[in-house]
Design a protein around this motif. Structure first.
Motif, PDB file in Angstrom:
ATOM      1  N   ALA A 105       0.823  -1.203   0.000  1.00  0.00           N
ATOM      2  CA  ALA A 105       0.000   0.000   0.000  1.00  0.00           C
ATOM      3  C   ALA A 105       0.860   1.256   0.000  1.00  0.00           C
ATOM      4  O   ALA A 105       0.547   2.246  -0.672  1.00  0.00           O
ATOM      5  CB  ALA A 105      -0.923  -0.007   1.220  1.00  0.00           C
ATOM      6  N   LEU A 106       1.959   1.250   0.752  1.00  0.00           N
ATOM      7  CA  LEU A 106       2.849   2.406   0.793  1.00  0.00           C
ATOM      8  C   LEU A 106       3.434   2.690  -0.582  1.00  0.00           C
ATOM      9  O   LEU A 106       3.475   3.847  -1.036  1.00  0.00           O
ATOM     10  CB  LEU A 106       3.960   2.156   1.810  1.00  0.00           C
ATOM     11  N   CYS A 107       3.874   1.649  -1.268  1.00  0.00           N
ATOM     12  CA  CYS A 107       4.486   1.842  -2.585  1.00  0.00           C
ATOM     13  C   CYS A 107       3.449   2.246  -3.629  1.00  0.00           C
ATOM     14  O   CYS A 107       3.732   3.073  -4.500  1.00  0.00           O
ATOM     15  CB  CYS A 107       5.219   0.566  -3.012  1.00  0.00           C
ATOM     16  N   GLU A 108       2.258   1.668  -3.551  1.00  0.00           N
ATOM     17  CA  GLU A 108       1.226   2.063  -4.495  1.00  0.00           C
ATOM     18  C   GLU A 108       0.843   3.524  -4.298  1.00  0.00           C
ATOM     19  O   GLU A 108       0.480   4.218  -5.254  1.00  0.00           O
ATOM     20  CB  GLU A 108      -0.004   1.167  -4.339  1.00  0.00           C
ATOM     21  N   PHE A 109       0.923   3.998  -3.072  1.00  0.00           N
ATOM     22  CA  PHE A 109       0.579   5.387  -2.811  1.00  0.00           C
ATOM     23  C   PHE A 109       1.668   6.334  -3.309  1.00  0.00           C
ATOM     24  O   PHE A 109       1.375   7.349  -3.937  1.00  0.00           O
ATOM     25  CB  PHE A 109       0.384   5.604  -1.307  1.00  0.00           C
ATOM     26  N   GLY A 110       2.927   6.008  -3.051  1.00  0.00           N
ATOM     27  CA  GLY A 110       3.987   6.977  -3.284  1.00  0.00           C
ATOM     28  C   GLY A 110       4.923   6.708  -4.434  1.00  0.00           C
ATOM     29  O   GLY A 110       5.729   7.584  -4.789  1.00  0.00           O
ATOM     30  N   ALA A 111       4.854   5.517  -5.056  1.00  0.00           N
ATOM     31  CA  ALA A 111       5.869   5.173  -6.056  1.00  0.00           C
ATOM     32  C   ALA A 111       5.321   4.960  -7.459  1.00  0.00           C
ATOM     33  O   ALA A 111       6.073   4.642  -8.367  1.00  0.00           O
ATOM     34  CB  ALA A 111       6.614   3.901  -5.609  1.00  0.00           C
ATOM     35  N   ARG A 112       4.025   5.126  -7.655  1.00  0.00           N
ATOM     36  CA  ARG A 112       3.488   4.961  -9.003  1.00  0.00           C
ATOM     37  C   ARG A 112       3.693   6.246  -9.795  1.00  0.00           C
ATOM     38  O   ARG A 112       3.402   7.335  -9.304  1.00  0.00           O
ATOM     39  CB  ARG A 112       2.012   4.581  -8.958  1.00  0.00           C
ATOM     40  N   ARG A 113       4.149   6.117 -11.017  1.00  0.00           N
ATOM     41  CA  ARG A 113       4.452   7.270 -11.854  1.00  0.00           C
ATOM     42  C   ARG A 113       3.967   7.021 -13.279  1.00  0.00           C
ATOM     43  O   ARG A 113       3.778   5.882 -13.702  1.00  0.00           O
ATOM     44  CB  ARG A 113       5.969   7.521 -11.897  1.00  0.00           C
ATOM     45  N   GLY A 114       3.784   8.099 -14.032  1.00  0.00           N
ATOM     46  CA  GLY A 114       3.593   8.003 -15.471  1.00  0.00           C
ATOM     47  C   GLY A 114       2.174   7.677 -15.898  1.00  0.00           C
ATOM     48  O   GLY A 114       1.189   7.995 -15.216  1.00  0.00           O
ATOM     49  N   PHE A 163       9.438   4.706  10.667  1.00  0.00           N
ATOM     50  CA  PHE A 163      10.008   6.027  10.405  1.00  0.00           C
ATOM     51  C   PHE A 163       9.114   7.033  11.106  1.00  0.00           C
ATOM     52  O   PHE A 163       7.926   7.135  10.809  1.00  0.00           O
ATOM     53  CB  PHE A 163      10.079   6.316   8.909  1.00  0.00           C
ATOM     54  N   ARG A 164       9.725   7.776  12.074  1.00  0.00           N
ATOM     55  CA  ARG A 164       8.933   8.654  12.933  1.00  0.00           C
ATOM     56  C   ARG A 164       7.779   7.838  13.508  1.00  0.00           C
ATOM     57  O   ARG A 164       8.014   6.825  14.160  1.00  0.00           O
ATOM     58  CB  ARG A 164       8.500   9.901  12.168  1.00  0.00           C
ATOM     59  N   HIS A 165       6.531   8.256  13.288  1.00  0.00           N
ATOM     60  CA  HIS A 165       5.442   7.469  13.872  1.00  0.00           C
ATOM     61  C   HIS A 165       4.686   6.657  12.829  1.00  0.00           C
ATOM     62  O   HIS A 165       3.507   6.349  12.989  1.00  0.00           O
ATOM     63  CB  HIS A 165       4.453   8.376  14.625  1.00  0.00           C
ATOM     64  N   LEU A 166       5.376   6.279  11.755  1.00  0.00           N
ATOM     65  CA  LEU A 166       4.792   5.401  10.749  1.00  0.00           C
ATOM     66  C   LEU A 166       5.445   4.021  10.839  1.00  0.00           C
ATOM     67  O   LEU A 166       6.665   3.917  10.846  1.00  0.00           O
ATOM     68  CB  LEU A 166       5.011   5.987   9.345  1.00  0.00           C
ATOM     69  N   ARG A 167       4.647   2.992  10.924  1.00  0.00           N
ATOM     70  CA  ARG A 167       5.142   1.620  10.980  1.00  0.00           C
ATOM     71  C   ARG A 167       4.798   0.917   9.670  1.00  0.00           C
ATOM     72  O   ARG A 167       3.643   0.956   9.224  1.00  0.00           O
ATOM     73  CB  ARG A 167       4.523   0.864  12.152  1.00  0.00           C
ATOM     74  N   VAL A 168       5.785   0.308   9.030  1.00  0.00           N
ATOM     75  CA  VAL A 168       5.628  -0.345   7.737  1.00  0.00           C
ATOM     76  C   VAL A 168       5.925  -1.833   7.914  1.00  0.00           C
ATOM     77  O   VAL A 168       6.930  -2.187   8.538  1.00  0.00           O
ATOM     78  CB  VAL A 168       6.584   0.260   6.689  1.00  0.00           C
ATOM     79  N   HIS A 224       7.472  -2.217  -8.959  1.00  0.00           N
ATOM     80  CA  HIS A 224       8.073  -3.467  -8.472  1.00  0.00           C
ATOM     81  C   HIS A 224       9.407  -3.202  -7.777  1.00  0.00           C
ATOM     82  O   HIS A 224       9.700  -3.775  -6.715  1.00  0.00           O
ATOM     83  CB  HIS A 224       8.282  -4.439  -9.636  1.00  0.00           C
ATOM     84  N   TRP A 225      10.229  -2.314  -8.345  1.00  0.00           N
ATOM     85  CA  TRP A 225      11.503  -1.980  -7.705  1.00  0.00           C
ATOM     86  C   TRP A 225      11.275  -1.280  -6.366  1.00  0.00           C
ATOM     87  O   TRP A 225      12.013  -1.508  -5.401  1.00  0.00           O
ATOM     88  CB  TRP A 225      12.351  -1.094  -8.623  1.00  0.00           C
ATOM     89  N   ALA A 226      10.272  -0.423  -6.304  1.00  0.00           N
ATOM     90  CA  ALA A 226       9.991   0.271  -5.044  1.00  0.00           C
ATOM     91  C   ALA A 226       9.667  -0.731  -3.943  1.00  0.00           C
ATOM     92  O   ALA A 226      10.153  -0.596  -2.798  1.00  0.00           O
ATOM     93  CB  ALA A 226       8.828   1.248  -5.230  1.00  0.00           C
ATOM     94  N   GLN A 227       8.890  -1.744  -4.258  1.00  0.00           N
ATOM     95  CA  GLN A 227       8.566  -2.769  -3.268  1.00  0.00           C
ATOM     96  C   GLN A 227       9.816  -3.546  -2.860  1.00  0.00           C
ATOM     97  O   GLN A 227      10.074  -3.779  -1.662  1.00  0.00           O
ATOM     98  CB  GLN A 227       7.506  -3.718  -3.826  1.00  0.00           C
ATOM     99  N   ALA A 228      10.621  -3.950  -3.864  1.00  0.00           N
ATOM    100  CA  ALA A 228      11.824  -4.727  -3.566  1.00  0.00           C
ATOM    101  C   ALA A 228      12.800  -3.941  -2.706  1.00  0.00           C
ATOM    102  O   ALA A 228      13.377  -4.470  -1.736  1.00  0.00           O
ATOM    103  CB  ALA A 228      12.492  -5.148  -4.873  1.00  0.00           C
TER     104      ALA A 228
END
Length: 848
Positions: A78-87, A127-132, A167-171
């Motif tokens: 979910a984190l990567c889909e939110f912040g790493a999708r481009r184009g 990271f800070r108060h975010l848990r992944v 995919h790279w963002a997740q890896a």
């Protein structure tokens, strides 16, 4: 016919029908509560307590976090889909493998690794108060290599760059979490692409320093932190508002309260509930309100309201708007889900950036569009279209993204129950705790059968072959040869077979692989007929993997009886035997639907017609511990005169003889009490004959007819004849657009004639259904014919009485309505009066 079945016992939930003290909520609730209903002790069975460590939402409070500030948990995906999708939005790449194929592909890759290889490694970090947290596909300690495995079909070279970027963002995120856990200074990161058809790996490997991975991780988390705080604040406001929620009317309608209580208690107990409740009591708001009320205590992340038809969706949106309007301020994000073809702004363009301007740069503009959409709470079609137009993004895929952030989603059955249902998939991926409401649940059986059925027509194969390039044509020729072999010895028009044909399935798999390669190599040149066959073949193969004779049948249909004996030589150089069809036909969707109920915290299926309960429980796969409530009708027998015309038979062999007596019966009733009536017939052919004779004999009585395939405007025009001052008879088909989901209160409809028992046609498919139902449940005829037919009758009759002041008449026209078993399936509040047969009619009937 068999005797009436014994009903499945109600569930063992204690005090399911007791009224909880906090259902209405607020100090004002007690003041307006009817004095006849006293508060009950809080002895209702409650649902399982929610553990603080249970992950149910992409954003969730984490009570055991050591920092004083609130902590939030989100999945890596979910984190990567939110912040790493481009184009661009780009759907040209071959569809993903099925879930079963993906699991098998991962297992194959793991089987090729060494003994120390670790699979499905649970990782987490902050990271800070975010848990992944999430699960990495694999880690090889000997090579210090973390692997992210992706299964695919087709040519990897044509995968869109934005897919690979995600995919790279997740890896890389998993790689950082592994470095943190193991104290590593660097790690090798590998994207492993596995071709499920060729069983071939493509490995893209890079070595990354831990410090670099940390910087990437922190940048990704930073992009999400503000959003996560906003979302958790919204969740807190939402739950606080729902805890204070009060019923938006001065009181419940008669019959509405027991329905609401049952839904509320089922949610508290974490149960599946079947609810039969009569038309006209307000089932939509009577189910939505209690589930919303239960949501905070049960930790529900989402509520899905699912309907079979558009009117049900509109009623749900209106009910939610009414609930919100009665509160201090709107807080619920209500998303209306539309079909892609209805939401598409450019139906003449393909879904990729080189064709559609709304797909070009879609993910670059999505964050701003998403943020603006969620500034409001009403996310219906007009609202989404307006936001999408402002930010130049596709409104359909904006809605798909907003599924992750809405509180209530209102849409068709297929969004949760289909083989590729997006709401179900997201609920599984993000581990949401959901409550599901299934409106007009009697429709779910036929709709689910369609969802889990796949059919290939020979004409589609021929059209695909004509459009295919040379390499694909050879593969399709091989499919045609195997197809011919299947039909070679068949002499009947329809034949059900025991096992799937392995040779045909193998040829179809090879053809799909070739077509996939062609599509990847030439994405712009694909012919529509070729694409249609390709996607239908994919669906066919997916259901072939899931095939089991316990719930489905493999059958072959020829164009007509004897068609197998008339072969024609086609240009393809292969024998074409009629316009045959091959089908994996689902008959009992219970095993598929059971997975959907199990994935929900609570699921309520409600309708005015869920009798007999055992029939729906068996065929829809409801769990053995499911609860059941049958809400008594608030209507009185004096409101509806029910008359059985037992001197008339509407059986097919008596159809012609029935026309004149049915016409006279209708005319007599109309002249005795002029007004608006509906006449329901078994088919358009019978409808045409009856309406034609009626006009001929009674030209002074206004009449209008339902036509096949009426569009929305034509259906509306049909209903506009039913006004408070109107008079006439509308002719319609039983089970069609006007037999359910139509509200004609008061003088708009004062009576109905149902000249059929509603039984499905006797044909080879329905006969096979009867055999399978008999083998599975011991009630073949009832499950295949009688119960589906009587359900349509009761639904159509429910159009007459919609309120406490309505008065009307219902004619059940067929001698079989006088049978005890049939009358036992009619609503108990009806007072049924058999008509006295005219002497001449009874003598003719006896001779017939």
């Amino acid at each position: 016919m068999n005797a009436q079945p014994q009903e499945r016992p109600a569930c063992a939930v204690k005090n399911l029908d007791q009224r909880p003290d906090d259902l209405e909520q607020g100090p004002e609730a007690a003041a307006r509560r009817p004095k006849s209903i006293a508060p009950e002790p809080d002895s209702i069975v409650r649902g399982p307590a929610r553990s603080s460590g249970e992950s149910t939402s992409p954003i969730q409070a984490c009570e055991d976090h050591p920092t004083p500030a609130a902590a939030y948990t989100i999945a890596v995906r979910a984190l990567c889909e939110f912040g790493a999708r481009r184009g661009d939005l780009d759907l040209r790449f071959t569809p993903a493998p099925s879930a079963r194929e993906g699991i098998a592909g991962h297992a194959w890759v793991r089987s090729q690794r060494g003994a120390g290889y670790q699979a499905e490694v649970a990782l987490s970090g902050s990271f800070r108060h975010l848990r992944v947290r999430g699960r990495a596909d694999g880690y090889d300690p000997a090579r210090n290599r973390l692997e992210e495995i992706k299964t695919y079909r087709g040519d990897l070279r044509h995968m869109p760059e934005n897919h690979r970027h995600l995919h790279w963002a997740q890896a890389l995120t998993y790689a950082h979490l592994m470095c943190e856990r193991q104290g590593l200074a660097r790690i090798e990161v590998a994207l492993v692409y596995f071709d499920i058809a060729a069983r071939r790996e493509t490995v893209l490997a890079e070595t990354h320093e831990a410090a670099e991975l940390r910087r990437r991780f922190e940048a990704l988390c930073s992009s999400f932190l503000d959003w996560s705080e906003q979302e958790l604040a919204h969740r807190a406001r939402r739950d606080a508002a729902l805890a204070r929620l009060s019923f938006p009317y001065p009181g419940f309608r008669e019959g509405q309260r027991p329905l609401a209580v049952a839904v509320y208690n089922a949610a508290r107990a974490g149960l599946c509930l079947g609810a039969q409740a009569p038309t006209g009591i307000g089932k939509t708001i009577g189910t939505l309100f209690p589930l919303l009320k239960a949501a905070p205590a049960q930790g529900l992340d989402k509520i899905f309201f699912l309907t079979a038809k558009t009117p049900g969706r509109a009623l749900a949106l209106q009910a939610l708007q009414r609930i919100e309007a009665a509160q201090d301020a709107p807080v619920l994000r209500v998303l209306e889900l539309q079909a892609r073809d209805k939401a598409c702004e450019h139906p003449d363009k393909a879904c990729h950036g080189e064709s559609c301007p709304l797909a070009q740069g879609f993910y670059d503009r999505l964050p701003q569009a998403r943020a603006q959409a969620l500034q409001g709470t009403r996310l219906d079609r007009p609202a989404l279209r307006a936001v999408a137009a402002q930010h130049q993004v596709c409104p359909y895929y904006l809605g798909q993204d907003l599924m992750r952030w809405c509180d209530v989603a209102v849409g068709d059955f297929n969004y949760y129950f289909d083989l590729h249902a997006p709401l179900y998939r997201l609920a599984q991926d993000y581990e949401w705790r959901v409550g599901v409401l299934v409106d007009e649940a009697h429709n779910l059986l036929e709709r689910a059968r369609g969802m889990y059925t796949a059919q290939l027509h020979r004409s589609q194969l021929a059209a695909a072959r004509r459009a295919a390039p040379a390499a694909a044509r050879r593969a399709l020729d091989a499919v045609a040869r195997r197809w011919n072999a299947l039909c070679a010895d068949q002499t009947e028009a329809y034949e059900a077979r025991d096992e799937l044909p392995a040779a045909f399935i193998a040829a179809l798999q090879r053809a799909v692989g070739v077509l996939s390669d062609e599509q990847d190599a030439n994405p712009r040149s694909a012919d529509s007929a070729l694409l249609r066959f390709y996607f239908d073949a994919l669906h066919f193969l997916q259901l072939a993997e899931l095939y089991d004779r316990a719930h489905s049948v493999w059958d072959v249909s020829l164009a007509a009886p004897g068609a197998a004996g008339t072969a024609a030589r086609g240009q393809e150089g292969a024998t074409v035997r009629g316009q045959s069809a091959l089908c994996i036909r689902n008959l009992i969707p219970a095993p598929f639907l059971a997975e959907r109920y199990a994935a929900a915290h609570t699921c309520t299926l409600f309708s005015a017609t869920l009798t007999p309960w055992a029939y729906y429980a068996d065929t829809l796969g409801l769990p053995a511990q499911a609860a059941w409530v049958d809400v008594a009708s608030p209507f009185k027998a004096e409101q509806l005169q029910v008359r059985i015309a037992r001197h008339i038979s509407t059986r097919y062999r008596h159809r012609q003889a029935s026309l004149a007596p049915v016409v006279e019966l209708m005319a007599q009733q109309y002249r005795a009490r002029p007004g608006n009536y509906l006449a329901f017939l078994s088919s358009f052919d019978y409808l045409g004959q009856l309406a034609g004779l009626f006009r001929q004999l009674h030209p002074d009585i206004p009449a209008w007819e339902q036509a096949p395939s009426m569009n929305e405007a034509e259906r509306l025009a049909f209903l506009e004849n039913f006004t408070d001052q109107g008079q006439g008879i509308g002719f319609a088909v039983l089970g069609g657009a006007f037999a359910e989901g139509v509200d004609l209160p008061g003088r708009r409809l004062i009576g109905a004639f149902i000249a059929t028992l509603g039984l499905p046609q006797i044909n080879p498919v329905n006969e096979e259904i009867m055999r399978r139902m008999d083998a599975a449940f011991g009630r073949g005829y009832d499950y295949a014919y009688l119960y589906p037919g009587l359900r349509k009758v009761v639904q159509a009759a429910g159009r007459i009485i919609r309120g406490h002041d309505d008065q009307g008449v219902l004619y059940l026209i067929d001698d079989r309505y006088d049978r005890a078993q049939v009358r036992g399936l009619l609503p108990p509040w009806w007072r049924v009066e058999p008509m006295q047969a005219p002497r001449a009619a009874s003598e003719n009937r006896a001779r017939a």
